[in-house]
Design a protein around this motif. Structure first.
Motif, mmCIF file in Angstrom:
data_model
loop_
_atom_site.group_PDB
_atom_site.id
_atom_site.type_symbol
_atom_site.label_atom_id
_atom_site.label_comp_id
_atom_site.label_asym_id
_atom_site.label_seq_id
_atom_site.Cartn_x
_atom_site.Cartn_y
_atom_site.Cartn_z
ATOM 1 N N LEU A 148 0.719 -1.013 -0.432
ATOM 2 C CA LEU A 148 -0.153 0.262 0.354
ATOM 3 C C LEU A 148 1.051 1.158 -0.367
ATOM 4 C CD1 LEU A 148 -2.965 -1.106 2.488
ATOM 5 C CD2 LEU A 148 -2.558 -0.827 -0.057
ATOM 6 N N GLN A 149 1.649 0.954 1.058
ATOM 7 C CA GLN A 149 2.505 2.402 1.191
ATOM 8 C C GLN A 149 3.405 2.286 -0.321
ATOM 9 O OE1 GLN A 149 5.742 2.886 3.871
ATOM 10 N NE2 GLN A 149 6.884 3.651 3.218
ATOM 11 N N ALA A 150 3.815 1.218 -0.919
ATOM 12 C CA ALA A 150 4.633 1.578 -2.574
ATOM 13 C C ALA A 150 3.707 2.017 -3.456
ATOM 14 C CB ALA A 150 5.284 -0.176 -3.170
ATOM 15 N N VAL A 151 2.595 1.046 -3.571
ATOM 16 C CA VAL A 151 1.190 2.010 -4.577
ATOM 17 C C VAL A 151 1.142 3.469 -4.559
ATOM 18 C CG1 VAL A 151 -1.051 2.526 -5.564
ATOM 19 C CG2 VAL A 151 0.367 0.044 -4.351
ATOM 20 N N MET A 152 1.177 4.484 -2.797
ATOM 21 C CA MET A 152 1.281 5.496 -2.481
ATOM 22 C C MET A 152 2.344 6.860 -3.070
ATOM 23 S SD MET A 152 -1.009 7.996 -1.219
ATOM 24 C CE MET A 152 -2.007 7.735 0.640
#
Length: 215
Positions: free
Chosen positions: A75-79
């Motif tokens: 999720l952090q990488a997508v954000m």
């Protein structure tokens, strides 16, 4: 010609993969190479193929996010990817070009991740703050205010950017002292030069105000 054919082949392969994923059971999805799938979807998030962009990539991201298929790291990488200059700010300032689809749909994914983080607090606080600040900056800089684009589907940059602001207001990190910035951004969108809203963009901006009132 060879490069174009190879690119077309990769797009068709991705469409096939995402169509198959829609019918998969939960256990099958967990066995996928999720990092590779995320990468391919983010690379093609601004495709002008409305089926691939709206019905497959966006819909798949929502399913993966809402149904807990993505780890906190993912999720952090997508954000972080959606916030970069190849996504939310990709060729910002252009009008009537296809770059708007990348910016607009990146903002929708940011909104979805913020909504998810509201329940789980998986993102670092500085990244949430960056997403909020970037939402303001994006809407103030966006000049392509088209809604529906014939043959290519929804651009809807202002409406999707408004969804990002609503998600930021609904996030636990929102503070009342931020309300003026949100109102100023809404005002800026309503009075953009040469902007004519015909596809409910103004209603989506009102949702920002309603969210502030709820707070």
């Amino acid at each position: 010609m060879k490069i174009a054919f190879e690119a077309w082949g990769r797009i068709m392969e991705l469409k096939k993969q995402l169509i198959e994923l829609k019918a998969m059971a939960k256990e099958q999805i967990f066995n996928l190479d999720m990092d590779d799938l995320i990468h391919k979807m983010l690379v093609n998030i601004g495709t002008v193929d409305p089926e691939l962009r709206d019905a497959l990539i966006y819909a798949t991201f929502i399913r993966l996010i809402d149904d807990d298929f993505l780890t906190g790291r993912q999720l952090q990488a997508v954000m972080e990817t959606c916030l970069d200059h190849n996504h939310l700010f990709y060729r910002i300032g252009e009008t009537n070009s296809d770059s708007v689809f990348t910016r607009s749909f990146s903002s929708l994914i940011i909104a979805a991740v913020l909504e998810k983080d509201k329940k789980g607090s998986l993102l670092p606080a500085p990244l949430v703050a960056k997403a909020t600040a970037s939402g303001h900056s994006y809407l103030r800089q966006e000049r392509d205010t088209r809604g529906y684009v014939e043959g290519k589907g929804w651009a809807h940059s202002i409406a999707h950017g408004a969804d990002l602001l609503v998600a930021a207001i609904n996030h636990p990190h929102y503070r009342p002292e931020q309300s003026k910035a949100f109102l100023d951004t809404v005002r800026h969108c309503l009075f953009k030069d040469a902007a004519v809203y015909t596809d409910d963009e103004d209603e989506r901006l009102i949702f920002v105000i309603e969210s502030l009132i709820d707070k």
